[in-house]
Motif scaffolding. Structure first.
Motif, short mmCIF file in Angstrom:
data_model
loop_
_atom_site.label_atom_id
_atom_site.label_comp_id
_atom_site.label_asym_id
_atom_site.label_seq_id
_atom_site.Cartn_x
_atom_site.Cartn_y
_atom_site.Cartn_z
N GLN A 17 -2.29 6.05 -11.33
CA GLN A 17 -3.49 6.42 -12.06
C GLN A 17 -3.84 7.90 -11.94
O GLN A 17 -4.54 8.42 -12.81
N TRP A 119 0.63 -1.72 -7.87
CA TRP A 119 1.13 -2.15 -9.17
C TRP A 119 2.33 -1.40 -9.76
O TRP A 119 2.90 -1.84 -10.75
N ASN A 162 -2.54 -4.52 -3.44
CA ASN A 162 -3.80 -4.41 -4.16
C ASN A 162 -3.84 -5.42 -5.31
O ASN A 162 -2.96 -5.44 -6.18
N GLU A 163 -4.85 -6.24 -5.29
CA GLU A 163 -5.15 -7.16 -6.38
C GLU A 163 -3.93 -7.90 -6.94
O GLU A 163 -3.53 -7.67 -8.09
N ASN A 300 -11.96 -5.86 -3.46
CA ASN A 300 -12.44 -5.04 -4.57
C ASN A 300 -13.47 -5.87 -5.32
O ASN A 300 -13.16 -6.94 -5.82
N ASN A 329 -16.71 -0.50 -19.59
CA ASN A 329 -15.64 -1.48 -19.85
C ASN A 329 -16.19 -2.92 -19.90
O ASN A 329 -15.45 -3.88 -19.67
N GLU A 357 -12.84 -1.33 -3.12
CA GLU A 357 -13.16 -0.72 -4.43
C GLU A 357 -14.48 -1.26 -4.91
O GLU A 357 -14.75 -2.45 -4.81
N TRP A 412 -5.46 2.06 -16.63
CA TRP A 412 -4.55 1.02 -17.12
C TRP A 412 -4.65 0.84 -18.63
O TRP A 412 -4.53 1.81 -19.38
N ASN A 414 -6.92 0.68 -20.63
CA ASN A 414 -7.92 1.48 -21.31
C ASN A 414 -7.58 2.97 -21.32
O ASN A 414 -8.38 3.78 -21.80
N PHE A 420 -14.40 6.42 -14.16
CA PHE A 420 -15.04 5.84 -12.96
C PHE A 420 -15.31 6.91 -11.89
O PHE A 420 -15.88 6.61 -10.85
#
Ligand code: BG6
Length: 453
Positions: A17, A119, A162-163, A300, A329, A357, A412, A414, A420
């Motif tokens: 990112q 990711w 992560n996630e 998160n 979002n 997060e 991602w 978007n 953010f």
């Protein structure tokens, strides 16, 4: 009572990112490098090829973090940057980048907190079946060991995954995230099981290199919060939060956290009853490897849904009132999720919680005065932190909060359309960094350890 004296105030980011330098210095391709170059996958065809160019501008970014006063910085390591094909030779240039970053953080008194996987899966391993390949947990453990060997003398805190909800759920089942696959329902549990094993084996491998490392796991959840404070609604929300309905497997907690945190699968839940036969035959034995003692339960948390008792021992969903505040979002602004989430999670897992997060996406702009005014974000974080503080005061062991994100970045699907950051990135003007009003505000929160809230 308030936040702990050693509370880990921080900011977070992830490699794809912000780093850019997607094809530089010997880095291998990740699934995100490939996905963002497919037509129609990302809003306005944005890519992270350059992103915030943090790879080249990390010193400036770390200096800003030092000015912000953060105690720690949660960043992620790009697996194919340090091992281009995922399992082979180590790329020294990639390792050197993270060494420079870690050293720079330490010079500024900031504790580095590294996420091993946010990711950007190596594309070469994606071609070999990724998380469905039975060897995938060993591939990850090898990468983790390299990280311990290269960075573990100075970076002491590592989060493994992560996630997984997003990289598996969105990436391999919904198909809206990289690599955009749509696997079958009978492949969910085997893939997830391999990801759990990857977590467990990574912790074991890293501990075998250095015994002084600390570990966390960073899944996500949309908190199920009670619609009222009645004991019946609180109980219904709690039960719904840890339930795994057949069609809600992606956004539930126990499926994604019980194996890691408790060493069990939620076998009595409908989804597990329907799919347990798809797990490898060794699943019960594997849980011993998956369930490694860890130091932090990362979570998160951005939003919640509301639930009440249905009066018959079940629950019912309660719609938010029309006109409810939302972020750019379209996530509901729901501060109570930072109260109920940590409270319910701590009750169940009894492990110190770090909010790895939380933050607000806005459509920020540079005003005529050259500044970025973001009162909505300040108000959002203020409200959320008040709730977190209340949960801490009532006994949940909460040891950190990392604002997402330190700077605007590639969000991602978007692209760059949601922002953010506490630091504005002027993508139209040489990626100039501008401190937003929220940057100054959060600085005051950290300086007072949250006493000024
Ligand atoms: C979390 C991710 O889901 O939310 C971050 O870990 C992400 O990487 C953040 O940027 C915001 O989500 P989104 O979907 O708006 O990019």
């Amino acid at each position: 009572m308030s936040f702990r004296k050693d509370f880990m105030w921080g900011v977070a980011s992830s490699a794809y990112q912000i780093e850019g330098a997607a094809f530089e210095d010997g880095k291998g391709a990740s699934v995100w490098d490939m996905f963002t170059h497919e037509r129609g996958k990302i809003r306005e065809e944005h890519t992270g090829d350059v992103a915030c160019d943090h790879y080249h501008r990390y010193e400036e970014d770390v200096a800003l973090m030092a000015e912000l006063g953060v105690k720690c910085y949660r960043f992620s390591i790009c697996w194919p940057r340090i091992i281009p094909d995922g399992i082979g030779k180590v790329n020294r240039a990639g390792v050197d980048f993270y060494n420079r970053l870690i050293d720079c953080l330490l010079e500024h008194g900031i504790t580095p907190v590294a996420t091993l996987f946010h990711w950007d899966y190596p594309y070469e391993l994606e071609k070999r079946g990724a998380w469905l390949n039975p060897d995938s947990s060993d591939w990850f453990a090898y990468y983790a060991k390299v990280c311990a060997e290269e960075f573990g003398d100075r970076c002491k805190i590592f989060y493994t995954l992560n996630e997984p909800q997003c990289f598996l759920g969105y990436g391999y089942f919904a198909g809206c995230n990289a690599p955009g696959r749509q696997w079958h329902s009978y492949e969910i549990l085997p893939a997830l099981h391999n990801a759990f094993l990857a977590h467990g084996k990574a912790v074991q491998a890293m501990r075998s290199v250095r015994s002084d490392l600390q570990f966390g796991y960073a899944p996500s959840s949309d908190v199920c919060a009670p619609a009222t404070d009645s004991p019946e609604d609180i109980d219904a929300a709690r039960r719904r939060y840890f339930a795994v309905p057949e069609d809600e497997w992606m956004w539930c907690v126990s499926l994604w956290s019980d194996p890691v945190m408790l060493g069990t699968y939620p076998v009595d839940e409908p989804f597990m009853k329907n799919h347990i036969q798809t797990l490898p035959k060794t699943w019960e034995e594997d849980l011993k490897t998956i369930h490694q003692p860890i130091d932090f339960y990362g979570q998160n948390i951005y939003t919640q849904s509301l639930w009440s008792s249905d009066g018959k021992g079940g629950w019912q969903w309660v719609r938010n009132p029309m006109g409810f505040s939302k972020t750019s979002n379209n996530w509901c602004v729901s501060p109570r999720c930072l109260y109920w989430g940590p409270k319910f999670l701590y009750e169940r897992y009894k492990t110190p919680i770090v909010i790895t997060e939380n933050g607000m996406g806005c459509h920020d702009t540079v005003s005529l005065d050259g500044k970025v005014h973001d009162p909505n974000r300040i108000d959002y974080v203020h409200r959320y932190l008040l709730e977190l503080k209340k949960a801490a005061e009532e006994g949940a062991d909460i040891c950190g909060y990392m604002y997402w994100s330190v700077m605007d970045n590639f969000e991602w699907g978007n692209g760059f359309t949601d922002r953010f950051g506490l630091i504005y990135i002027d993508y139209l003007d040489g990626l100039r960094r501008i401190k937003k009003d929220s940057f100054e505000w959060y600085k005051g929160v950290i300086a007072s350890n949250g006493e000024n809230l």
